[in-house]
Design an enzyme around this catalytic site. Structure first.
Site, mmCIF file in Angstrom:
data_model
loop_
_atom_site.group_PDB
_atom_site.id
_atom_site.type_symbol
_atom_site.label_atom_id
_atom_site.label_comp_id
_atom_site.label_asym_id
_atom_site.label_seq_id
_atom_site.Cartn_x
_atom_site.Cartn_y
_atom_site.Cartn_z
ATOM 1 N N LYS A 98 0.853 -1.159 -0.146
ATOM 2 C CA LYS A 98 0.097 0.067 -0.004
ATOM 3 C C LYS A 98 0.899 1.139 0.130
ATOM 4 C CE LYS A 98 -4.463 -1.280 1.531
ATOM 5 N NZ LYS A 98 -4.262 -2.875 1.984
ATOM 6 N N GLU A 120 -10.704 7.215 4.315
ATOM 7 C CA GLU A 120 -11.102 5.946 5.146
ATOM 8 C C GLU A 120 -10.288 4.712 5.487
ATOM 9 O OE1 GLU A 120 -11.600 6.089 2.034
ATOM 10 O OE2 GLU A 120 -11.074 4.185 1.623
ATOM 11 N N SER A 385 1.747 -9.640 -1.100
ATOM 12 C CA SER A 385 1.363 -8.302 -0.929
ATOM 13 C C SER A 385 1.634 -7.691 0.363
ATOM 14 C CB SER A 385 -0.210 -8.061 -1.181
ATOM 15 O OG SER A 385 -1.024 -8.835 -0.627
HETATM 16 C C1 LIG Z 1 -5.076 -3.975 1.519
HETATM 17 C C2 LIG Z 1 -4.512 -5.270 1.298
HETATM 18 C C3 LIG Z 1 -4.803 -6.226 0.001
HETATM 19 C C4 LIG Z 1 -5.976 -5.644 -0.676
HETATM 20 O O1 LIG Z 1 -5.982 -4.651 -1.608
HETATM 21 P P1 LIG Z 1 -5.660 -4.521 -2.878
HETATM 22 O O2 LIG Z 1 -6.065 -3.317 -3.449
HETATM 23 O O3 LIG Z 1 -6.639 -5.589 -3.718
HETATM 24 O O4 LIG Z 1 -4.472 -5.100 -3.133
HETATM 25 C C5 LIG Z 1 -4.074 -7.228 -0.089
HETATM 26 N N1 LIG Z 1 -2.946 -7.363 0.640
HETATM 27 C C6 LIG Z 1 -2.425 -6.666 1.726
HETATM 28 C C7 LIG Z 1 -1.416 -7.177 2.632
HETATM 29 C C8 LIG Z 1 -3.229 -5.585 2.096
HETATM 30 O O5 LIG Z 1 -2.980 -5.000 3.020
#
Ligand SMILES: *Cc1c(COP(=O)(O)O)cnc(C)c1O
Length: 403
Positions: A98, A120, A385
């Site tokens: 993010k 938010e 992610s």
């Molecule tokens: C917020 C988040 C997501 C989901 O958000 P996307 O916009 O779909 O990437 C996925 N993995 C993590 C670790 C997150 O914090």
């Protein structure tokens, strides 16, 4: 490749923010004017060498990019099939992808002379990343969060406050994410000149789906180069979990003009019944939500349905318009993974490779583990992610330490 054709990322979206019929901007006039200004400012700085150099510097020295690709040798050996590789977005500063777009949005806000970032947050991940960007750029930060989520996500509330953000409790309706969006929009409308609404994924009105994708594309650009260098070829399959879709669009962007299979993994939650999952692309239909046209999950009245996933970052009744488009033209495949399968993958990666993944990312990993045994000789790249530190108390309380 057809050389007369523009590269995909230049061709889509069009100047009105459309990916085919998806995307666009469906907002009241006063917001439309702001979106136009943000779009113009973004188009200006995206071409500007000072801006590009500044963003590069931030990524390298503050965020810790490039993040590595790791060959998960123990998992690969255990599942006896395709090679499993992980793009380590969990090693980003603040623990997830993010920050890639929050730093971009912060830099843009600074360029536009804004004083304050507003957003938010649901579980608090976007709030923490944005508060980090605000601290870096010396901007004020206001994060709207439902009271139910504030009670549930205490550590992230503390983090945001330590980073200097003001956390605004939202006490109406269900007191969760949807109300937090309403509250943040209201606050933004009160002072759109001095503030910027910073969206947390590839969703919302144009230009956010494009802008957030472009900021996240670094994940795919790095991956393309690293994977070639590491293995001498491109992966056969690239997969990522899809909530709003930003981490998936980030890694897909690096391979979209290549002959690589791209798979978005949606949360099946407790099952395929409406209300039990958040698999928008799999079970949803066309509709407008939060200022954009996409695929969404609707209740019997046509309103956004209530959704469930064990991963709070995937708990959204719609999906970025670009995912709706890419799926509609069959450039991407979409599949689902249940809560149970995701949790199993969470334990597996922790114990076998020594990496505790976010439950969101565990969905993408679970898919790789499911298909790997039948794909000997192939290579799968998973976008990891985020890291799972935020999830450990929840997991241990609900699932113990695994089997
Ligand atoms: C917020 C988040 C997501 C989901 O958000 P996307 O916009 O779909 O990437 C996925 N993995 C993590 C670790 C997150 O914090």
């Amino acid at each position: 490749m057809n050389t007369n054709k523009l590269p995909y990322l230049k061709e889509f979206p069009n100047s009105q923010g459309y990916f085919g019929k998806f995307g666009g901007s469906f907002v009241p006039e006063e917001i439309a004017k702001q979106m136009q200004e943000i779009n113009e400012a973004y188009n200006l700085i995206a071409q500007n060498s000072d801006f590009i150099a500044e963003l590069r510097k931030i990524r390298k020295h503050f965020q810790g990019r490039p993040t590595p690709i790791y060959f998960a040798h123990n998992l690969t050996q255990k599942y006896k099939g395709a090679g499993i590789y992980l793009k380590r977005e969990d090693l980003n500063h603040t623990g997830a992808h993010k920050l890639n777009h929050c730093m971009g949005e912060g830099l843009l806000a600074k360029f536009m002379g804004k004083k304050k970032l507003i957003a938010e947050t649901g579980a608090g991940q976007h709030g923490v990343a944005l508060a980090t960007a605000a601290a870096y750029f010396g901007l004020e930060c206001e994060i709207h969060m439902g009271e139910v989520d504030i009670a549930k996500e205490h550590p992230n509330v503390v983090r945001m406050k330590l980073l200097g953000a003001k956390v605004i409790p939202v006490s109406f309706g269900a007191k969760t994410l949807k109300e937090a969006v309403d509250s943040a929009f209201e606050a933004y409308l009160k002072d759109p000149i001095n503030s910027m609404y910073a969206i947390g994924s590839v969703v919302g009105p144009h230009p956010f789906p494009k802008m957030v994708r472009d900021f996240q594309a670094i994940v795919g650009i790095e991956s393309h180069e690293q994977f070639l260098e590491m293995t001498g070829e491109l992966p056969d399959i690239v997969c990522a979990c899809v909530g709003g879709g930003s981490n998936a669009m980030g890694i897909f962007s690096g391979f979209i003009d290549d002959c690589v299979k791209l798979v978005g993994v949606e949360p099946l939650g407790r099952g395929s019944k409406l209300g039990e999952h958040a698999a928008s692309l799999t079970y949803g239909s066309e509709g407008i939500i939060h200022g954009f046209n996409s695929i969404m999950l609707k209740d019997s009245k046509g309103e956004p349905a209530s959704v469930h996933s064990v991963a709070s970052g995937l708990d959204y009744p719609s999906v970025g318009p670009e995912h709706a488009f890419l799926h509609s033209i069959s450039r991407t495949d979409v599949t689902t993974i249940s809560d149970k399968e995701a949790i199993r993958a969470f334990f597996e990666l922790s114990r076998i490779e020594g990496i505790i993944p976010a439950i969101e990312s565990s969905h993408a990993l679970a898919y790789a583990l499911k298909i790997a045994p039948d794909l000997k000789g192939k290579k799968i790249l998973v976008n990891l992610s985020g890291r799972g530190d935020k999830d450990i108390d929840f997991v241990v309380e609900n699932y113990g330490y695994g089997e």
